[in-house]
Design a protein around this motif. Structure first.
Motif, short mmCIF file in Angstrom:
data_model
loop_
_atom_site.label_atom_id
_atom_site.label_comp_id
_atom_site.label_asym_id
_atom_site.label_seq_id
_atom_site.Cartn_x
_atom_site.Cartn_y
_atom_site.Cartn_z
N ALA B 54 0.83 -1.21 0.00
CA ALA B 54 0.00 0.00 0.00
C ALA B 54 0.86 1.26 0.00
O ALA B 54 0.42 2.31 -0.45
CB ALA B 54 -0.92 0.00 1.21
N HIS B 79 -2.60 5.76 -4.91
CA HIS B 79 -3.58 5.79 -3.82
C HIS B 79 -4.99 6.08 -4.32
O HIS B 79 -5.97 5.74 -3.67
CB HIS B 79 -3.15 6.79 -2.75
CG HIS B 79 -2.01 6.26 -1.92
ND1 HIS B 79 -1.27 7.04 -1.08
CD2 HIS B 79 -1.51 5.01 -1.82
CE1 HIS B 79 -0.34 6.29 -0.49
NE2 HIS B 79 -0.47 5.06 -0.93
N LEU B 82 -6.39 2.63 -5.17
CA LEU B 82 -6.28 1.63 -4.11
C LEU B 82 -7.40 1.75 -3.07
O LEU B 82 -7.71 2.85 -2.61
CB LEU B 82 -4.92 1.84 -3.42
CG LEU B 82 -4.68 1.21 -2.06
CD1 LEU B 82 -4.51 -0.29 -2.21
CD2 LEU B 82 -3.45 1.81 -1.43
N TRP B 84 -8.30 0.20 0.75
CA TRP B 84 -7.57 -0.45 1.83
C TRP B 84 -8.53 -0.86 2.93
O TRP B 84 -9.37 -0.08 3.36
CB TRP B 84 -6.53 0.53 2.38
CG TRP B 84 -5.86 0.14 3.65
CD1 TRP B 84 -6.15 0.60 4.90
CD2 TRP B 84 -4.77 -0.76 3.81
NE1 TRP B 84 -5.30 0.03 5.82
CE2 TRP B 84 -4.45 -0.81 5.18
CE3 TRP B 84 -4.03 -1.54 2.90
CZ2 TRP B 84 -3.42 -1.61 5.67
CZ3 TRP B 84 -3.02 -2.34 3.40
CH2 TRP B 84 -2.71 -2.37 4.78
#
Lengths: 230, 220
Positions: B54, B79, B82, B84
């Motif tokens: 990450a 990011h 992504l 998470w």
């Protein structure tokens, strides 16, 4: 262009979320200024009740009161994020982290510093400060309280939650807080004695600008370190 | 700049944690429509690997690349692609389940309600996250991953705290995401993952405790 819009959206989302969280716990919002009022009430009771003495110690009492009530109120804002995993989500936001930290400092200013900015001049007046000094006090709060929020945020991002972090935070911040206290209380004292307060106010403004430009980056770097460790 | 083909690659990853070395030069690659399931005993570095991928942690050696560029160089793009789900749910206990989703950037009220329905929390819309059970909070955190519409999901133990139905739900959502061309890396120590995933068993950590060169003296 698209990147700028999504950054603005992320920052706005952080502001909305943090303000909603604070709004859900109004009692926590009242804590700093209630504590501040208690400090301001207890001091005259402990000291000799001569009006001249009270007016003399008022700048110091008020600013120490602001310092001691503001910093512990800023710390939980960071602590909650580190404990519930929000800090990781901030780190993984596409928006620049220093900008998010600046937004967080704005939340602290609105929630913690603003009530103190409104109450402290009233406290100064009750202490018997002359009007010019009350005006200068209000101006100093306008510059000093956000500075304290920024410093508190950066410090808390670095040490909150670490073993013995509770002790580290005041020690770490002490050297940064001392100049704010000296110039802020000094400006009010000068105004109360009829001296020009402007030099001290200018120094305070310089400190505010310094904190505004450096603290968000310090807070972001501190949070990245925490992410690396966690 | 962007490579025509989206992919996450890692190579040569090694992480040192105190007296232990994790991952030992691990490499992996995920492309659209692919999933990787990380397995291995507790403490072998599944969470650490996900955090390195990450970009939350930096590995001691090796590199993580998104579309061919190191993630540190394409951080905003990486990011933005992504989603998470960490070991912590990242929810605000004071806010309702609905507000936890609806206050995210770019999420409409209708989308938030729809996502809550999909994870089986339709009845808990107005309940504060702090009063939800651990399993319900996990479902809520998954709803946020769904809503984010990101292309690659990194999920740390998505099955934790979930009941049988919840685990089936997570499997279904992950399978849908991968079938729709999404990418997925998740860690799992439950028996059953998803069929579409490649298993990647992480090796156990190497202890440096016996190393005479190490002056740590922390052997217990």
């Amino acid at each position: 262009m698209r990147g700028e819009i999504s950054t603005a959206r992320e920052v706005l989302a952080l502001l909305r979320r943090d303000l909603a969280v604070l709004g859900a716990r109004p009692a926590d919002l009242a804590q700093p200024w209630v504590l501040f009022l208690i400090v301001c009430t207890l001091f005259p009771l402990g000291a000799s009740p001569s009006p001249a003495l009270l007016a003399e110690i008022a700048p110091a009492v008020i600013w120490v009161g602001v310092l001691l009530t503001l910093l512990p109120a800023v710390e939980p804002l960071v602590r909650a994020d580190l404990q519930d995993g929000t800090a990781d989500r901030l780190l993984l936001s596409p928006a620049p982290l220093p900008l998010l930290m600046l937004a967080k400092a704005m939340v602290a200013c609105l929630a913690v510093a603003l009530p103190l900015m409104l109450i402290a001049p009233v406290a100064g007046w009750l202490f018997g400060l002359p009007w010019p000094a009350v005006t200068v006090l209000a101006l100093c709060l306008l510059l000093g309280a956000p500075t304290l929020c920024l410093l508190g945020l950066a410090g808390a991002a670095l040490v909150v939650g670490l073993p013995r972090g509770g002790l580290l935070l005041p020690l770490l911040l002490l050297p940064l807080l001392v100049p704010v206290l000296i110039f802020a209380a000094g400006a009010v004292r000068a105004a109360a004695h009829g001296f020009p307060a402007e030099p001290a106010i200018r120094m305070l403004a310089a400190l505010a600008l310094l904190a505004l430009s450096l603290a968000p980056f310090a807070a972001a770097a501190a949070l990245r370190l925490r992410g690396q460790a966690g | 700049m962007r490579a025509p083909h989206e992919r996450l690659e890692a190579e040569g990853l090694t992480v040192e944690r105190g007296d232990r070395q994790l991952l030992h030069g691990l490499a992996l690659m995920v492309e659209p429509g692919q999933a990787i399931e990380l397995t291995g005993p507790n403490g072998c570095g599944k969470t650490t690997l996900l955090r390195v991928l990450a970009g939350l942690c930096v590995a001691d050696t090796g590199s993580v690349r998104w579309c061919g560029s190191p993630i540190a160089e394409v951080r905003p793009e990486w990011h933005a692609a992504l989603a998470w789900l960490g070991h912590l749910d990242g929810l605000k206990a004071e806010l309702t389940a609905f507000d936890n989703l609806a206050l995210e950037a770019g999420v409409s009220a209708a989308a938030a309600l729809h996502a809550l329905g999909r994870v089986g929390l339709a009845a808990a819309v107005e309940v504060e996250a702090g009063r939800l059970s651990a399993g319900q909070r996990r479902r809520l955190a998954l709803a946020r991953v769904l809503l984010s519409a990101r292309r690659i999901w990194l999920l740390d133990e998505p099955f934790t705290a979930l009941d049988v139905d919840g685990r089936a739900l997570v499997r279904r959502l992950m399978t849908e995401h991968v079938t729709a061309g999404g990418m997925l890396v998740y860690s799992n120590h439950h028996d059953e993952g998803i069929g579409a995933a490649r298993r990647l068993a992480l090796p156990p950590p190497i202890e440096f405790g016996a190393d005479p060169g190490g002056t740590g003296g922390r052997s217990t």
